[in-house]
Design an enzyme around this catalytic site. Structure first.
Site, mmCIF file in Angstrom:
data_model
loop_
_atom_site.group_PDB
_atom_site.id
_atom_site.type_symbol
_atom_site.label_atom_id
_atom_site.label_comp_id
_atom_site.label_asym_id
_atom_site.label_seq_id
_atom_site.Cartn_x
_atom_site.Cartn_y
_atom_site.Cartn_z
ATOM 1 N N ASP A 35 66.260 23.407 21.685
ATOM 2 C CA ASP A 35 64.458 23.050 22.093
ATOM 3 C C ASP A 35 64.586 21.962 20.149
ATOM 4 O O ASP A 35 63.759 21.145 21.356
ATOM 5 C CB ASP A 35 63.346 24.392 21.648
ATOM 6 N N LEU A 85 45.467 24.194 56.368
ATOM 7 C CA LEU A 85 46.978 24.778 57.727
ATOM 8 C C LEU A 85 46.693 26.173 58.369
ATOM 9 O O LEU A 85 45.355 26.583 58.317
ATOM 10 C CB LEU A 85 47.693 25.164 57.447
ATOM 11 N N GLU A 115 58.731 27.400 54.124
ATOM 12 C CA GLU A 115 59.006 26.780 53.111
ATOM 13 C C GLU A 115 58.158 28.134 53.255
ATOM 14 O O GLU A 115 57.247 28.700 53.653
ATOM 15 C CB GLU A 115 57.821 25.087 52.848
ATOM 16 N N LYS A 117 54.052 29.493 50.978
ATOM 17 C CA LYS A 117 53.096 29.010 51.145
ATOM 18 C C LYS A 117 52.475 29.586 49.589
ATOM 19 O O LYS A 117 52.227 31.038 49.567
ATOM 20 C CB LYS A 117 52.320 29.332 51.737
ATOM 21 N N ASP A 119 49.952 30.796 46.588
ATOM 22 C CA ASP A 119 49.395 30.484 46.349
ATOM 23 C C ASP A 119 48.358 30.468 44.683
ATOM 24 O O ASP A 119 48.580 31.136 43.484
ATOM 25 C CB ASP A 119 48.415 31.982 46.133
ATOM 26 N N TYR A 225 55.206 22.775 42.779
ATOM 27 C CA TYR A 225 56.442 22.792 43.183
ATOM 28 C C TYR A 225 55.811 21.752 44.259
ATOM 29 O O TYR A 225 54.152 21.317 45.272
ATOM 30 C CB TYR A 225 56.743 23.790 44.293
ATOM 31 N N LYS A 316 50.421 34.516 57.631
ATOM 32 C CA LYS A 316 50.212 35.043 56.182
ATOM 33 C C LYS A 316 50.789 35.746 55.992
ATOM 34 O O LYS A 316 50.751 36.978 57.425
ATOM 35 C CB LYS A 316 48.914 35.490 56.800
ATOM 36 N N CYS A 410 36.712 73.801 36.782
ATOM 37 C CA CYS A 410 37.428 73.209 37.981
ATOM 38 C C CYS A 410 37.122 73.882 39.215
ATOM 39 O O CYS A 410 36.829 74.580 39.627
ATOM 40 C CB CYS A 410 39.016 74.100 38.007
ATOM 41 N N CYS A 413 39.385 76.755 40.502
ATOM 42 C CA CYS A 413 39.432 78.200 39.997
ATOM 43 C C CYS A 413 38.040 78.303 39.894
ATOM 44 O O CYS A 413 38.260 79.945 39.299
ATOM 45 C CB CYS A 413 40.852 78.500 38.972
ATOM 46 N N CYS A 428 42.475 71.740 33.601
ATOM 47 C CA CYS A 428 41.182 72.575 33.585
ATOM 48 C C CYS A 428 42.016 73.983 32.925
ATOM 49 O O CYS A 428 43.592 74.150 33.078
ATOM 50 C CB CYS A 428 42.066 73.309 34.721
ATOM 51 N N CYS A 434 44.783 79.667 38.367
ATOM 52 C CA CYS A 434 43.951 78.328 38.991
ATOM 53 C C CYS A 434 45.327 78.210 40.366
ATOM 54 O O CYS A 434 46.714 77.805 39.955
ATOM 55 C CB CYS A 434 44.314 77.393 37.939
HETATM 56 S S1 IVH Z 1 51.336 21.313 53.642
HETATM 57 C C1 IVH Z 1 49.063 19.044 56.210
HETATM 58 N N1 IVH Z 1 52.965 23.334 52.679
HETATM 59 O O1 IVH Z 1 47.561 26.156 51.123
HETATM 60 C C2 IVH Z 1 49.604 20.187 55.505
HETATM 61 N N2 IVH Z 1 50.442 23.524 52.456
HETATM 62 O O2 IVH Z 1 45.918 26.678 53.753
HETATM 63 C C3 IVH Z 1 48.870 20.542 54.359
HETATM 64 N N3 IVH Z 1 49.793 25.212 50.427
HETATM 65 O O3 IVH Z 1 45.973 23.217 51.068
HETATM 66 C C4 IVH Z 1 49.463 21.539 53.528
HETATM 67 N N4 IVH Z 1 52.365 25.927 50.198
HETATM 68 O O4 IVH Z 1 46.672 23.939 48.892
HETATM 69 C C5 IVH Z 1 51.868 23.137 52.507
HETATM 70 N N5 IVH Z 1 54.500 24.785 51.592
HETATM 71 C C6 IVH Z 1 52.812 24.520 51.932
HETATM 72 C C7 IVH Z 1 51.585 25.142 50.936
HETATM 73 C C8 IVH Z 1 50.722 24.416 51.028
HETATM 74 C C9 IVH Z 1 51.377 26.194 50.058
HETATM 75 C C10 IVH Z 1 48.429 25.386 50.789
HETATM 76 C C11 IVH Z 1 47.891 23.919 50.455
HETATM 77 C C12 IVH Z 1 47.385 24.027 51.450
HETATM 78 C C13 IVH Z 1 46.697 25.069 51.843
HETATM 79 C C14 IVH Z 1 46.435 25.193 53.604
#
Ligand code: IVH
Length: 667
Positions: A35, A85, A115, A117, A119, A225, A316, A410, A413, A428, A434
């Site tokens: 660093d 989606l 992939e 998903k 959050d 990502y 989901k 209590c 008891c 208690c 008790c």
């Molecule tokens: S693809 C046409 N890939 O989920 C496809 N979305 O519910 C468009 N998200 O707005 C999205 N991980 O913010 C895609 N591996 C992933 C994702 C992803 C998270 C989110 C993204 C999107 C939302 C849709």
């Protein structure tokens, strides 16, 4: 003043080097310089830019610290709409999706890119000739906000791409998020600064990205990502989504390692199960898995409906937070008389199970969260963690809902409830009078780490106490097969087995016996220390507070509890009866079996067992377990997602053990 050639050249070198090290550090997670060395290079470039401001380019590595604040975000029109989606909430819905895909394409099965998903928040990054020129939020899919200045501060987003064949215009799409660890640190800091902590990593990420002052964003632990591309011009991309991602990675963009190409519905299901199992150990929050038809020609022929493509779906996970209503607040009495308020809930499916209760810990906690009967609350259940109330939706509270108070007597008891000044727990005062405390004391006595009585579960203890077949633990050894066989869910065979297990439990060890007595504040570790220090039970029973405190690990409070326990005539009688029934153990040789004596351990991260359990086991072996890392620390035990203690251990050169290595030491 024009820039001398040599300076321009050096600045160019520094750009390239710093981009490369940045990429290695934040994207590959594999730095090749320290660093300090990185800082030195960065400072050199900053100095040059101060002297020759013409050198400051939008993609300069110095530009990450944050530009000047703006009044409002500009608008960005997405030339290619940012789609959302469709969701599948069950295997069956995922099956329907796959069937529709196959039917439309008239094939038996397709390849999918699978992939996680993430959050967080969707963003679009525009690279022109490899340089990041604009970043935008998704907005309504057609128009988003210009967050370029903020996005430049995110270290895992390259300001300039590297490699060959980069299209002249390349719009990259992906998710900005905050890791669990980043979130924890952010909230610790917020609390320290007297600010309100963020509710979850997603909100923290959203709040951080939408700051008008990029310097604020720069201080937030945002990561990125990418998961796809939008508009591209002047360059060809591969014909499969999974291969495009590989190409993006080649160009130094950050792509998640665990993305896979899977075949057909079965491949999708297997990937989903795998990620669901790994979810708790991932360093970031995911709320499901995304499956995308891998071949772009097939994507094209499927097209999209409304706001979502027909070629992708989000499968989901069951939500970890749900809303429900508090129907009542009960008070449970524990083994030591501690009163615990428990919220009774309208049943709600959360984190994969139906939840009807959530612990509220103690009265202060109820007031802090201000939970009242009738309230609508958010319940969280993540992994195997006990469900808890995250917060109350105050807007939905009925007028005049009364504030919760613990009872003065209590509920089991009727004895007075006492609360020591400065302690969170109310108790208690009924002791073994008790029935609740009696019941819990017997359950503790029978438990695996105490007398280990096979087949004597909680429900059975409840019945035995309720039917007045036993009053204290010594009565257990007078039980007869016929008495037990008559109880609910018991039969001749299980009753015979229980009597056998009771017989077997009579041969025990002194430390187990001391632990089984359930003396306040005497856990396994203390029980072991006492056994070793006193060698036999009579010596321990005869010890006064001073004698007890001579033992190094026994403080004044614990000494008081021990002494009070053995002074109590009822307890002495029960012990007498237990010995009379044949309970026996061997005398302990002082100083034996403490292989880790004198060693200090610190635990960090998530283990496969509760932290308290490992702590007890280490202490039982003679080790000291400390809360923070210092030069005195001998070992740091690191589970999944270790915290800052891990970094500190690295910095101090302290030996780091994983859970398995630690258990090996204990053996
Ligand atoms: S693809 C046409 N890939 O989920 C496809 N979305 O519910 C468009 N998200 O707005 C999205 N991980 O913010 C895609 N591996 C992933 C994702 C992803 C998270 C989110 C993204 C999107 C939302 C849709």
């Amino acid at each position: 003043m024009s820039v001398p050639k040599a300076v321009r050249q050096r600045a160019g070198e520094l750009h390239r080097e710093l981009h490369e090290h940045n990429y290695r550090y934040y994207v590959l997670d594999a730095p090749v310089i320290t660093d300090a060395e990185y800082d030195r290079l960065l400072r050199e470039l900053q100095d040059l830019e101060v002297r020759y401001p013409e050198l400051i380019a939008p993609d300069s590595p110095t530009q990450r610290v944050g530009a000047a604040p703006s009044k409002a975000f500009g608008e960005v029109r997405h030339e290619q709409r940012m789609l959302s989606l469709d969701n599948a909430f069950s295997d069956a819905e995922l099956g329907d999706f796959d069937r529709r895909v196959c039917e439309r394409l008239e094939v038996d099965a397709v390849d999918y890119a699978a992939e996680p998903k993430l959050d967080g928040l969707a963003v679009s990054l525009l690279y022109e000739h490899g340089v990041l020129t604009r970043a935008a939020t998704r907005g309504d899919g057609v128009t988003g906000e210009d967050i370029t200045a903020n996005v430049r501060t995110i270290a895992s987003i390259p300001l300039r791409l590297a490699g060959r064949g980069i299209p002249a215009i390349l719009e990259v799409r992906g998710e900005v998020y905050i890791s669990h660890r980043g979130f924890e640190r952010l909230n610790l800091q917020a609390v320290k600064d007297g600010q309100k902590p963020f509710v979850n990593p997603r909100n923290a990420a959203a709040g951080s990205l939408r700051q008008l002052d990029p310097k604020v964003t720069a201080a937030r632990p945002l990561e990125f990502y990418c998961y796809g591309v939008g508009r591209t011009e002047g360059g060809a991309l591969p014909e499969r989504h999974s291969e495009i991602l590989v190409r993006l990675r080649d160009w130094h963009l950050r792509v998640y390692d665990g993305i896979e190409r899977v075949h057909g519905l079965q491949g999708c299901q297997a990937y989903y199960r795998k990620l669901e199992a790994a979810r708790a150990t991932l360093p970031f929050e995911i709320d499901g898995v995304v499956f995308k038809v891998d071949r772009l020609d097939q994507q094209d022929s499927l097209g999209f409906v409304a706001r979502a493509p027909r070629w992708a779906i989000a499968r989901k996970f069951p939500a970890q937070e749900e809303q429900t209503r508090v129907t009542g607040i009960d008070v449970q009495v524990g083994r030591t008389g501690a009163l615990t308020p428990v919220a009774r809930l309208e049943p709600v499916f959360v984190g994969g199970v139906t939840v009807t209760n959530a612990t509220l810990h103690n009265e202060d906690e109820v007031h802090r969260k201000d939970v009242r009967v009738g309230d609508t609350v958010i319940i969280r259940r993540a992994g195997d963690v006990i469900p808890e109330v995250v917060r109350v939706l105050r807007e939905q509270r009925a007028r005049g809902a009364p504030v919760f108070h613990l009872p003065k007597h209590c509920p089991e008891c009727g004895s007075a409830v006492e609360r020591v000044e400065g302690e969170a727990v109310a108790r208690c005062s009924g002791g073994l009078f008790c029935p609740a405390q009696r019941r819990e004391a017997i359950k503790h006595f029978a438990s695996r780490r105490a007398m280990d009585i096979d087949g004597l579960g909680d429900k059975l203890v409840d019945q035995l106490v309720e039917q007045e077949l036993i009053h204290d633990v010594s009565d257990l050894y007078r039980l007869e097969v016929e008495q037990i066989a008559g109880l609910e869910r018991m039969a001749q065979k299980s009753a015979t087995n229980l009597v056998k297990a009771l017989e077997k439990s009579k041969a025990t060890t002194l430390e187990r016996f001391i632990y089984a007595l359930g003396i306040r504040e005497v856990g396994e570790a203390t029980a072991r220390i006492l056994a070793e220090a006193f060698g036999d039970l009579d010596a321990l029973m005869g010890a006064d507070v001073e004698d007890l405190q001579v033992v190094h690990e026994v403080g004044p409070v614990v000494a008081q509890h021990i002494s009070a326990f053995f002074r109590e005539p009822h307890n002495r009688e029960v012990i007498q009866r237990l010995r009379g029934a044949g309970l026996h153990w061997q005398a302990v040789e002082p100083g034996a079996a403490r292989p880790l004596a004198g060693r200090t351990f610190v635990i960090t991260g998530t283990l496969s067992m509760p932290r308290s359990e490992l702590k007890e086991r280490l202490q039982a072996a003679g080790a000291r377990v400390a809360g923070s890392v210092s030069k005195q620390t001998d070992y740091v035990v690191a589970g999944a997602e270790p915290g800052s203690k891990y970094d500190k251990a690295l910095a101090l050169g302290i030996e780091i053990l994983d859970e398995a290595a630690c258990l090996a030491l204990l053996k």
